[in-house]
Enzyme design. Structure first.
Site, PDB file in Angstrom:
ATOM      1  N   CYS A 333       0.832  -1.199   0.000  1.00 24.35           N
ATOM      2  CA  CYS A 333       0.000   0.000   0.000  1.00 24.35           C
ATOM      3  C   CYS A 333       0.876   1.262   0.000  1.00 24.35           C
ATOM      4  O   CYS A 333       1.556   1.531  -0.975  1.00 24.35           O
ATOM      5  CB  CYS A 333      -0.975  -0.041   1.165  1.00 24.35           C
ATOM      6  SG  CYS A 333      -2.394   1.070   0.963  1.00 24.35           S
ATOM      7  N   HIS A 430      -3.662  -5.621   1.221  1.00 21.10           N
ATOM      8  CA  HIS A 430      -3.379  -5.940   2.619  1.00 21.10           C
ATOM      9  C   HIS A 430      -3.834  -7.367   2.918  1.00 21.10           C
ATOM     10  O   HIS A 430      -4.789  -7.867   2.320  1.00 21.10           O
ATOM     11  CB  HIS A 430      -4.135  -4.996   3.557  1.00 21.10           C
ATOM     12  CG  HIS A 430      -3.655  -3.594   3.548  1.00 21.10           C
ATOM     13  ND1 HIS A 430      -2.476  -3.213   4.134  1.00 21.10           N
ATOM     14  CD2 HIS A 430      -4.205  -2.472   3.019  1.00 21.10           C
ATOM     15  CE1 HIS A 430      -2.313  -1.901   3.977  1.00 21.10           C
ATOM     16  NE2 HIS A 430      -3.346  -1.441   3.298  1.00 21.10           N
TER      17      HIS A 430
END
Length: 484
Positions: A333, A430
């Site tokens: 991310c 994630h």
């Protein structure tokens, strides 16, 4: 209306999250329909609820403990710190706005309606709702407009159990002090207390119980020891990183720089649970270890600010030397965005800096955009042809030549990037390390067996272990009244 109880703490990090999760699992094991609820949470560890939108990872874990689908209404207000005095505000799963601390205090009365509405939705059809407070009710300077502790409890009519952490010391003073400074209406909401994280012979605290009752009149509902299962559960608060700064010894050393706005660091928990892995959290003022075979750049709530901090620590030079030695890098991310050549924020979404050079390890560039991607995702690793399941919470669009080598196919579309030599990888997904097949093949690529087992099952066993511990150590009469 469902029965409800609220656990509030004499301070932060007293173990409320684990106690709520354990009670949820205990109630579920007894056949009750139980739901967790936290009116207001402050954390950059967020999850995507089953009904869409963001909630704190703790409430996601508690819903897992309750064996219930997660919902944005389980955590109607989520504050995600972006700076020293400002946070993004998520209300019922969606971005509401941004505010600095003083401005947020003025906003809270407007948010109480959403909190009470969500509580009603969570309670509908449930036998029991277990509510977690935030911080401490003793912060009487914040009592006006409070929605996280007594402000919620008094409006919703939910009785409170106070939790004190004996491990940090001063538990008698913290309980008695809380009783002393609360006003009579708030004090009347407290039905008793729990002592948490006790070590040693419980009978040695008999005099302490008598002293607390003498000062407060509150009964003790139990003394809970350090529970082994609690250490195996994902942690919510970044303060635990201080305790996890150094892992044990292992055949594979993985280093993780602890960024000021680190987000979703529970991504690393499945690796920390691997017996052959030494996971090292590198804090400010420390060097990235030269003998780390893999460096993972975690998520960040403020990519540009954390990238500046990364350079200020000298970690950019450490990382370049790490790559020259032939080692590997994974960015998740915000960490993925940092690995590129440039990060641009033309609208100033993250702050005043409109663009900054990246670390240049991937040939990609990122442009921040106001649209936020929030979704649970099914995916497949292109590196290892292994199934993945995770979630995405991010701002920004990343493009560049290295995106032609995606690290995964996520929801049917290419995601992330790989360097030409395959040693640098970035992704927006994630939770990828919780995918057992992917984690096994990653570890096998470093010469390990990769036989750490089923991570989700290990979390489930830990929840049962915590529930069993609470059943053993909490007052059976109180539990009988709570669980029916």
């Amino acid at each position: 209306m469902a029965r409800a109880i609220m656990l509030q703490g004499t301070g932060s990090d007293v173990g409320k999250t684990v106690l709520v999760a354990g009670l949820c699992r205990l109630a579920a094991n007894r056949g009750l329909t139980v739901r967790p609820f936290k009116p207001q949470n402050m954390s950059n560890n967020a999850a995507v609820a089953d009904d869409g939108g963001e909630i704190g990872r703790a409430q996601w874990l508690q819903s897992l403990a309750a064996r219930a689908p997660s919902s944005v209404h389980m955590n109607p207000v989520l504050l995600k710190p972006q700076s020293e005095n400002g946070s993004q505000i998520i209300v019922q799963g969606k971005v509401f706005g941004q505010a600095k601390g003083r401005d947020y205090q003025r906003l809270k009365p407007q948010l109480l309606g959403a909190v009470l509405e969500s509580f009603e939705k969570v309670a509908a059809g449930a036998d029991l709702v277990i509510v977690e407070g935030a911080g401490s009710p003793a912060e009487i300077n914040l009592r006006a407009g409070d929605i996280a502790n007594m402000g919620f409890a008094t409006r919703a009519g939910v009785p409170v159990v106070l939790v004190g952490d004996i491990d940090r010391g001063g538990v008698i003073a913290s309980l008695v002090g809380t009783h002393t400074i609360l006003d009579s209406a708030d004090r009347a909401m407290i039905s008793g207390y729990i002592i948490n994280k006790f070590r040693g012979d419980v009978s040695l605290f008999d005099d302490g119980i008598r002293a607390i009752e003498g000062f407060t009149g509150w009964p003790c509902f139990g003394i809970v020891p350090w529970l082994r299962g609690a250490a195996q559960l994902p942690a919510e608060d970044s303060v635990v990183l201080e305790r996890l700064a150094r892992g044990g010894t292992g055949a594979l050393k993985i280093a993780v720089p602890v960024l000021p706005r680190i987000a979703n660091f529970d991504d690393l928990d499945p690796l920390r649970a691997e017996p052959d892995v030494e996971l090292v959290f590198v804090r400010s003022g420390e060097r990235l270890p030269e003998d780390a075979a893999l460096i993972i750049l975690p998520g960040s709530k403020s990519t540009i600010s954390d990238l500046d901090n990364f350079r200020a620590q000298g970690w950019d030079r450490d990382l370049q030397a790490h790559v020259r030695r032939g080692a590997r890098v994974i960015g998740i991310c915000g960490g993925y965005q940092m690995l590129g050549r440039m990060v641009r924020d033309p609208l100033g979404i993250e702050g005043g800096t409109l663009e900054t050079p990246g670390l240049g390890l991937l040939d990609v560039e990122t442009d921040m955009a106001p649209e936020k991607t929030v979704r649970n995702s099914a995916a497949r690793s292109t590196e290892y042809d292994a199934p993945l399941a995770g979630y995405q919470i991010h701002l920004g669009i990343t493009r560049g030549p290295d995106c032609d080598r995606p690290s995964a196919i996520v929801d049917g579309a290419p995601d992330g990037a790989l360097s030409a030599d395959g040693r640098i990888m970035g992704t927006y997904l994630h939770g990828l390390f919780a995918s057992d097949a992917y984690r096994a093949r990653l570890l096998q690529s470093f010469g390990l067996s990769g036989e750490g087992g089923n991570y989700r099952e290990s979390v489930d066993r830990a929840l049962d272990e915590v529930a069993n511990g609470l059943e053993k150590h909490l007052d059976p009469r109180w539990l009988a009244g709570l669980l029916g």
